[in-house]
Design a protein around this motif. Structure first.
Motif, PDB file in Angstrom:
ATOM      1  N   TYR A  34       0.816  -1.217   0.000  1.00 23.35           N
ATOM      2  CA  TYR A  34       0.000   0.000   0.000  1.00 23.35           C
ATOM      3  C   TYR A  34       0.852   1.272   0.000  1.00 23.35           C
ATOM      4  O   TYR A  34       0.392   2.310   0.475  1.00 23.35           O
ATOM      5  CB  TYR A  34      -0.913   0.015   1.229  1.00 23.35           C
ATOM      6  CG  TYR A  34      -1.819  -1.184   1.333  1.00 23.35           C
ATOM      7  CD1 TYR A  34      -2.862  -1.375   0.426  1.00 23.35           C
ATOM      8  CD2 TYR A  34      -1.631  -2.139   2.328  1.00 23.35           C
ATOM      9  CE1 TYR A  34      -3.701  -2.486   0.511  1.00 23.35           C
ATOM     10  CE2 TYR A  34      -2.467  -3.244   2.427  1.00 23.35           C
ATOM     11  CZ  TYR A  34      -3.491  -3.412   1.519  1.00 23.35           C
ATOM     12  OH  TYR A  34      -4.311  -4.508   1.609  1.00 23.35           O
ATOM     13  N   THR A  57       0.780   4.503  -5.688  1.00 22.56           N
ATOM     14  CA  THR A  57      -0.525   4.957  -6.165  1.00 22.56           C
ATOM     15  C   THR A  57      -1.529   3.820  -6.259  1.00 22.56           C
ATOM     16  O   THR A  57      -2.679   3.949  -5.804  1.00 22.56           O
ATOM     17  CB  THR A  57      -0.372   5.628  -7.537  1.00 22.56           C
ATOM     18  OG1 THR A  57       0.511   6.745  -7.412  1.00 22.56           O
ATOM     19  CG2 THR A  57      -1.723   6.111  -8.047  1.00 22.56           C
ATOM     20  N   LYS A  58      -1.107   2.717  -6.819  1.00 25.03           N
ATOM     21  CA  LYS A  58      -2.007   1.567  -6.913  1.00 25.03           C
ATOM     22  C   LYS A  58      -2.393   1.074  -5.519  1.00 25.03           C
ATOM     23  O   LYS A  58      -3.552   0.718  -5.261  1.00 25.03           O
ATOM     24  CB  LYS A  58      -1.353   0.440  -7.701  1.00 25.03           C
ATOM     25  CG  LYS A  58      -2.243  -0.788  -7.866  1.00 25.03           C
ATOM     26  CD  LYS A  58      -1.539  -1.884  -8.649  1.00 25.03           C
ATOM     27  CE  LYS A  58      -2.465  -3.092  -8.836  1.00 25.03           C
ATOM     28  NZ  LYS A  58      -2.984  -3.621  -7.573  1.00 25.03           N
ATOM     29  N   ASN A  94      -5.059   3.244  -3.882  1.00 26.71           N
ATOM     30  CA  ASN A  94      -6.379   2.968  -4.440  1.00 26.71           C
ATOM     31  C   ASN A  94      -6.928   1.639  -3.918  1.00 26.71           C
ATOM     32  O   ASN A  94      -8.125   1.523  -3.627  1.00 26.71           O
ATOM     33  CB  ASN A  94      -6.317   2.953  -5.963  1.00 26.71           C
ATOM     34  CG  ASN A  94      -5.962   4.309  -6.546  1.00 26.71           C
ATOM     35  OD1 ASN A  94      -6.196   5.337  -5.905  1.00 26.71           O
ATOM     36  ND2 ASN A  94      -5.389   4.320  -7.734  1.00 26.71           N
ATOM     37  N   ASP A  95      -6.051   0.652  -3.807  1.00 24.17           N
ATOM     38  CA  ASP A  95      -6.487  -0.645  -3.275  1.00 24.17           C
ATOM     39  C   ASP A  95      -6.927  -0.516  -1.819  1.00 24.17           C
ATOM     40  O   ASP A  95      -7.926  -1.121  -1.404  1.00 24.17           O
ATOM     41  CB  ASP A  95      -5.365  -1.672  -3.391  1.00 24.17           C
ATOM     42  CG  ASP A  95      -5.075  -2.076  -4.833  1.00 24.17           C
ATOM     43  OD1 ASP A  95      -5.946  -1.833  -5.699  1.00 24.17           O
ATOM     44  OD2 ASP A  95      -3.989  -2.629  -5.083  1.00 24.17           O
TER      45      ASP A  95
END
Length: 278
Positions: A259, A262-263, A266-267
């Motif tokens: 985490y 950026t991904k 969002n997750d």
């Protein structure tokens, strides 16, 4: 040599006595060459019989020299320990500040930190000293965790703004929606104003306080506020475990790698609030 080492010491002692007696006899007979050879053999027998069994040498000044060498060795080990502490401090600090954009991974950093920890432990550096050396790294782990939380909340701000925008597009004459949107904007602005800036005080920030200020309680419903609190508690626990260990824990490294970009933000948004960010 193995054969000599296997001989019982008393056989060599008997040989030394025999050689000594025969050397005296030939010396008495004025056969100096033979007496000299037997004297050398006597000395060899003494060396082979005595030295392997001796735990210390006290003849003349040898013991004094050995003691000085031992003291020098102790000093060298002490200096090596201090050198290792300094080297580890540099290593931890470099590792903490270097490559802040995502490489190497937290898992790779953890592997390096574990190796340095093992070296320091082998040199008998105390746990307290090792934790103090690792302090810069632990503080920055806390910042990585805080940044992940804050970025997740920022994305949720945009999700809520998108909700209001869609509602006003569908119902342009709905004054209540417009007023709710204005209140949301003011609440978010106040929220951002009260946020801490822990990067300005890496050594002195309080993660628990920073997370509390970053909770979106003023502008979310009770269910979402509770979800944010649970995430903040998880992050605080990860940090506390890192501080206790003096470096990355496996769970903290996994969380940051999962985490920390950026991904990942969002997750985390989807997992925490059940909402995606486009």
């Amino acid at each position: 040599m193995k054969f000599i080492d296997a001989l019982p010491p008393y056989l060599l002692a008997i040989g030394a006595l025999v050689c000594f007696g025969m050397a005296l006899w030939f010396f008495w007979q004025e056969s100096l060459k033979t007496a000299g050879a037997l004297s050398a053999l006597f000395f060899l027998c003494v060396v082979l019989a005595y030295l392997p069994q001796a735990e210390s040498i006290n003849a003349f000044a040898v013991n004094v020299r050995l003691k000085k060498n031992v003291d020098l060795a102790k000093d060298a080990i002490s200096q090596l320990r201090e050198l290792a502490k300094v080297n580890a401090r540099v290593g931890y600090t470099t590792l903490a500040w270097g490559n802040r954009m995502g490489t190497p991974s937290a898992a790779d950093k953890k592997a390096l930190v574990d190796q340095m920890e093992q070296q320091l432990e082998a040199l008998n550096v105390s746990k307290q000293d090792r934790k103090e050396i690792a302090r810069p790294l632990v503080r920055l782990i806390g910042l990585d965790l805080y940044y992940s939380f804050l970025q997740t909340m920022e994305r949720y701000v945009h999700v809520r703004e998108k909700d209001y925008t869609d509602q006003m597009r569908q119902h342009p004459e709905d004054q209540a929606t417009k007023e709710a949107y204005q209140k949301h904007i003011f609440a978010v602005n106040d929220w951002r104003t009260q946020l801490d800036h822990p990067y300005d005080d890496v050594d002195g920030y309080n993660l628990k306080s920073s997370l509390r200020r970053a909770l979106p309680t003023p502008w979310v419903n009770q269910q979402d506020a509770e979800a944010a609190r649970k995430l903040a508690d998880q992050i605080q626990t990860l940090f506390d475990d890192c501080a206790k260990q003096g470096g990355y824990t496996a769970d903290a490294a996994k969380f940051i790698d999962r985490y920390g970009d950026t991904k990942g933000f969002n997750d985390q948004l989807k997992e925490t609030f059940g909402r995606g960010f486009d």
